[in-house]
Design a protein around this motif. Sequence first.
Motif, PDB file in Angstrom:
ATOM      1  N   LEU A  79       0.834  -1.206   0.000  1.00  0.00           N
ATOM      2  CA  LEU A  79       0.000   0.000   0.000  1.00  0.00           C
ATOM      3  C   LEU A  79       0.866   1.253   0.000  1.00  0.00           C
ATOM      4  CD1 LEU A  79      -2.971   0.820   0.030  1.00  0.00           C
ATOM      5  CD2 LEU A  79      -2.848   0.867   2.528  1.00  0.00           C
ATOM      6  N   ARG A  80       1.927   1.248   0.786  1.00  0.00           N
ATOM      7  CA  ARG A  80       2.849   2.389   0.827  1.00  0.00           C
ATOM      8  C   ARG A  80       3.562   2.530  -0.525  1.00  0.00           C
ATOM      9  NH1 ARG A  80       4.067   6.729   4.249  1.00  0.00           N
ATOM     10  NH2 ARG A  80       3.458   5.364   5.971  1.00  0.00           N
ATOM     11  N   LEU A  81       4.040   1.415  -1.069  1.00  0.00           N
ATOM     12  CA  LEU A  81       4.757   1.447  -2.344  1.00  0.00           C
ATOM     13  C   LEU A  81       3.880   2.003  -3.455  1.00  0.00           C
ATOM     14  CD1 LEU A  81       7.114   0.697  -4.255  1.00  0.00           C
ATOM     15  CD2 LEU A  81       6.150  -1.627  -4.335  1.00  0.00           C
ATOM     16  N   GLU A  82       2.659   1.512  -3.538  1.00  0.00           N
ATOM     17  CA  GLU A  82       1.781   1.959  -4.621  1.00  0.00           C
ATOM     18  C   GLU A  82       1.311   3.394  -4.416  1.00  0.00           C
ATOM     19  OE1 GLU A  82       1.577   0.402  -7.396  1.00  0.00           O
ATOM     20  OE2 GLU A  82       2.856  -1.139  -6.495  1.00  0.00           O
ATOM     21  N   SER A  83       1.213   3.851  -3.178  1.00  0.00           N
ATOM     22  CA  SER A  83       0.891   5.261  -2.921  1.00  0.00           C
ATOM     23  C   SER A  83       2.027   6.155  -3.412  1.00  0.00           C
ATOM     24  CB  SER A  83       0.646   5.490  -1.432  1.00  0.00           C
ATOM     25  OG  SER A  83      -0.494   4.792  -0.989  1.00  0.00           O
ATOM     26  N   ILE A  84       3.263   5.735  -3.166  1.00  0.00           N
ATOM     27  CA  ILE A  84       4.421   6.488  -3.655  1.00  0.00           C
ATOM     28  C   ILE A  84       4.425   6.507  -5.184  1.00  0.00           C
ATOM     29  CG2 ILE A  84       6.940   6.542  -3.778  1.00  0.00           C
ATOM     30  CD1 ILE A  84       6.958   5.249  -0.962  1.00  0.00           C
ATOM     31  N   ARG A  85       4.133   5.362  -5.780  1.00  0.00           N
ATOM     32  CA  ARG A  85       4.110   5.286  -7.244  1.00  0.00           C
ATOM     33  C   ARG A  85       3.041   6.226  -7.822  1.00  0.00           C
ATOM     34  NH1 ARG A  85       6.388   1.147  -9.565  1.00  0.00           N
ATOM     35  NH2 ARG A  85       5.781  -0.312  -7.920  1.00  0.00           N
ATOM     36  N   LEU A  86       1.883   6.261  -7.188  1.00  0.00           N
ATOM     37  CA  LEU A  86       0.819   7.138  -7.649  1.00  0.00           C
ATOM     38  C   LEU A  86       1.231   8.603  -7.526  1.00  0.00           C
ATOM     39  CD1 LEU A  86      -2.067   7.576  -8.649  1.00  0.00           C
ATOM     40  CD2 LEU A  86      -2.844   7.389  -6.259  1.00  0.00           C
ATOM     41  N   ALA A  87       1.868   8.955  -6.418  1.00  0.00           N
ATOM     42  CA  ALA A  87       2.320  10.329  -6.232  1.00  0.00           C
ATOM     43  C   ALA A  87       3.359  10.710  -7.289  1.00  0.00           C
ATOM     44  CB  ALA A  87       2.900  10.507  -4.834  1.00  0.00           C
ATOM     45  N   LEU A  88       4.293   9.805  -7.557  1.00  0.00           N
ATOM     46  CA  LEU A  88       5.299  10.057  -8.587  1.00  0.00           C
ATOM     47  C   LEU A  88       4.645  10.286  -9.949  1.00  0.00           C
ATOM     48  CD1 LEU A  88       7.849   7.305  -7.512  1.00  0.00           C
ATOM     49  CD2 LEU A  88       8.410   9.739  -7.669  1.00  0.00           C
ATOM     50  N   THR A  89       3.681   9.461 -10.274  1.00  0.00           N
ATOM     51  CA  THR A  89       3.003   9.564 -11.564  1.00  0.00           C
ATOM     52  C   THR A  89       2.253  10.882 -11.684  1.00  0.00           C
ATOM     53  OG1 THR A  89       2.775   7.152 -11.668  1.00  0.00           O
ATOM     54  CG2 THR A  89       1.308   8.457 -13.079  1.00  0.00           C
ATOM     55  N   ARG A  90       1.532  11.240 -10.640  1.00  0.00           N
ATOM     56  CA  ARG A  90       0.749  12.478 -10.684  1.00  0.00           C
ATOM     57  C   ARG A  90       1.641  13.713 -10.741  1.00  0.00           C
ATOM     58  NH1 ARG A  90      -4.581  11.777  -6.851  1.00  0.00           N
ATOM     59  NH2 ARG A  90      -5.613  10.268  -8.230  1.00  0.00           N
ATOM     60  N   ALA A  91       2.810  13.622 -10.127  1.00  0.00           N
ATOM     61  CA  ALA A  91       3.716  14.773 -10.127  1.00  0.00           C
ATOM     62  C   ALA A  91       4.527  14.874 -11.410  1.00  0.00           C
ATOM     63  CB  ALA A  91       4.653  14.690  -8.930  1.00  0.00           C
ATOM     64  N   GLY A  92       4.459  13.844 -12.246  1.00  0.00           N
ATOM     65  CA  GLY A  92       5.216  13.862 -13.484  1.00  0.00           C
ATOM     66  C   GLY A  92       6.629  13.319 -13.349  1.00  0.00           C
ATOM     67  N   ASP A  93       6.937  12.682 -12.224  1.00  0.00           N
ATOM     68  CA  ASP A  93       8.242  12.055 -12.044  1.00  0.00           C
ATOM     69  C   ASP A  93       8.183  10.601 -12.520  1.00  0.00           C
ATOM     70  OD1 ASP A  93       9.821  14.150 -10.932  1.00  0.00           O
ATOM     71  OD2 ASP A  93       8.763  13.920  -9.028  1.00  0.00           O
ATOM     72  N   ASP A  94       9.331   9.966 -12.560  1.00  0.00           N
ATOM     73  CA  ASP A  94       9.439   8.594 -13.046  1.00  0.00           C
ATOM     74  C   ASP A  94       8.840   7.628 -12.018  1.00  0.00           C
ATOM     75  OD1 ASP A  94      10.119   6.127 -14.033  1.00  0.00           O
ATOM     76  OD2 ASP A  94      12.276   6.516 -14.153  1.00  0.00           O
ATOM     77  N   GLN A 118       9.114   4.581 -11.804  1.00  0.00           N
ATOM     78  CA  GLN A 118      10.049   3.519 -11.446  1.00  0.00           C
ATOM     79  C   GLN A 118      10.901   3.887 -10.224  1.00  0.00           C
ATOM     80  OE1 GLN A 118      12.312   1.892 -14.711  1.00  0.00           O
ATOM     81  NE2 GLN A 118      10.573   1.965 -16.114  1.00  0.00           N
ATOM     82  N   LEU A 119      10.838   5.142  -9.815  1.00  0.00           N
ATOM     83  CA  LEU A 119      11.535   5.557  -8.600  1.00  0.00           C
ATOM     84  C   LEU A 119      10.816   5.083  -7.338  1.00  0.00           C
ATOM     85  CD1 LEU A 119      12.478   9.240  -9.544  1.00  0.00           C
ATOM     86  CD2 LEU A 119      14.029   7.277  -9.374  1.00  0.00           C
ATOM     87  N   ALA A 120       9.629   4.515  -7.512  1.00  0.00           N
ATOM     88  CA  ALA A 120       8.850   4.096  -6.342  1.00  0.00           C
ATOM     89  C   ALA A 120       9.589   3.067  -5.497  1.00  0.00           C
ATOM     90  CB  ALA A 120       7.496   3.549  -6.781  1.00  0.00           C
ATOM     91  N   GLU A 121      10.236   2.096  -6.149  1.00  0.00           N
ATOM     92  CA  GLU A 121      10.911   1.029  -5.395  1.00  0.00           C
ATOM     93  C   GLU A 121      12.062   1.560  -4.534  1.00  0.00           C
ATOM     94  OE1 GLU A 121       9.832   0.688  -8.466  1.00  0.00           O
ATOM     95  OE2 GLU A 121       8.504  -1.055  -8.393  1.00  0.00           O
ATOM     96  N   PRO A 122      13.020   2.323  -5.095  1.00  0.00           N
ATOM     97  CA  PRO A 122      14.076   2.837  -4.225  1.00  0.00           C
ATOM     98  C   PRO A 122      13.566   3.835  -3.190  1.00  0.00           C
ATOM     99  CG  PRO A 122      14.311   3.713  -6.456  1.00  0.00           C
ATOM    100  CD  PRO A 122      13.300   2.614  -6.521  1.00  0.00           C
ATOM    101  N   ALA A 123      12.538   4.596  -3.525  1.00  0.00           N
ATOM    102  CA  ALA A 123      11.957   5.520  -2.548  1.00  0.00           C
ATOM    103  C   ALA A 123      11.348   4.743  -1.380  1.00  0.00           C
ATOM    104  CB  ALA A 123      10.898   6.396  -3.212  1.00  0.00           C
ATOM    105  N   PHE A 124      10.613   3.696  -1.730  1.00  0.00           N
ATOM    106  CA  PHE A 124      10.029   2.874  -0.668  1.00  0.00           C
ATOM    107  C   PHE A 124      11.106   2.231   0.190  1.00  0.00           C
ATOM    108  CE2 PHE A 124       8.936  -1.373   0.842  1.00  0.00           C
ATOM    109  CZ  PHE A 124       7.930  -1.042   1.747  1.00  0.00           C
ATOM    110  N   GLU A 125      12.179   1.760  -0.419  1.00  0.00           N
ATOM    111  CA  GLU A 125      13.227   1.107   0.359  1.00  0.00           C
ATOM    112  C   GLU A 125      13.871   2.080   1.341  1.00  0.00           C
ATOM    113  OE1 GLU A 125      15.370  -1.451   2.243  1.00  0.00           O
ATOM    114  OE2 GLU A 125      13.830  -2.029   0.790  1.00  0.00           O
TER     115      GLU A 125
END
Length: 232
Positions: free
Chosen positions: A74-89, A91-98
Amino acid sequence: MLALGKIKAITLDLDDTLWPIWPTIERAEKVLLEWLSAHAPMTSALFANPAALRDIRAEMTSSRPDLKHDMSALRLESIRLALTRAGDDPQLAEPAFEAFFAERQRVTLFDDVLPALEFLAERFPLVALSNGNADVQRVGLGRFFRASVCARDFGVGKPDPRIFHAAAGAVDTMPEFILHVGDDVTLDALGALNAGMQAAWVNRSDAIWPHEQEPHVTLTHLGELKDLFAGE
């Protein structure tokens, strides 16, 4: 009353039973924001807005009910959604979550925990039983536990009796011979009672027990449990 002589194994909740969870989460979220600031500044700005963050979490929770027992996903996919909405990559979700997850494992134990675990682990097989995503190995407590059962891996969480029974099965013990120790009145204590276990409610804040069915014992800290067995 606690039937000490029946106990053959002990299951323990983690967050707010062995350490306070919110200081840990607050630190981990600060580390996440710092990581995003360095690698995804547009997303960092989005996460810095509390209303936007609440919206993202609420949307993810409602759109992905399949993740309700998996705090990490849930945390990982929330980060991914935020990245997508902000126009960032995204794929950065995984290292951000880690970055978040590594800090989430840096817990500060309550003072009574280590002496109690050392005492109990010499006498009983211990099982970590959690709805959260702490890893007993990464937090440095793996040596005390025979097994770890979490909602993320099992698919259902406390207070569902099935996860309590899975924890009992992890040490080949019937639920009636297990003591569950935890801080949450419903998820831990009432859940354990309904699963056929004895229940020790860890009440560190002098809260009022709200249910008609009562736990077998109420503790203000884990040292009291150690004292009970030492005086047996």
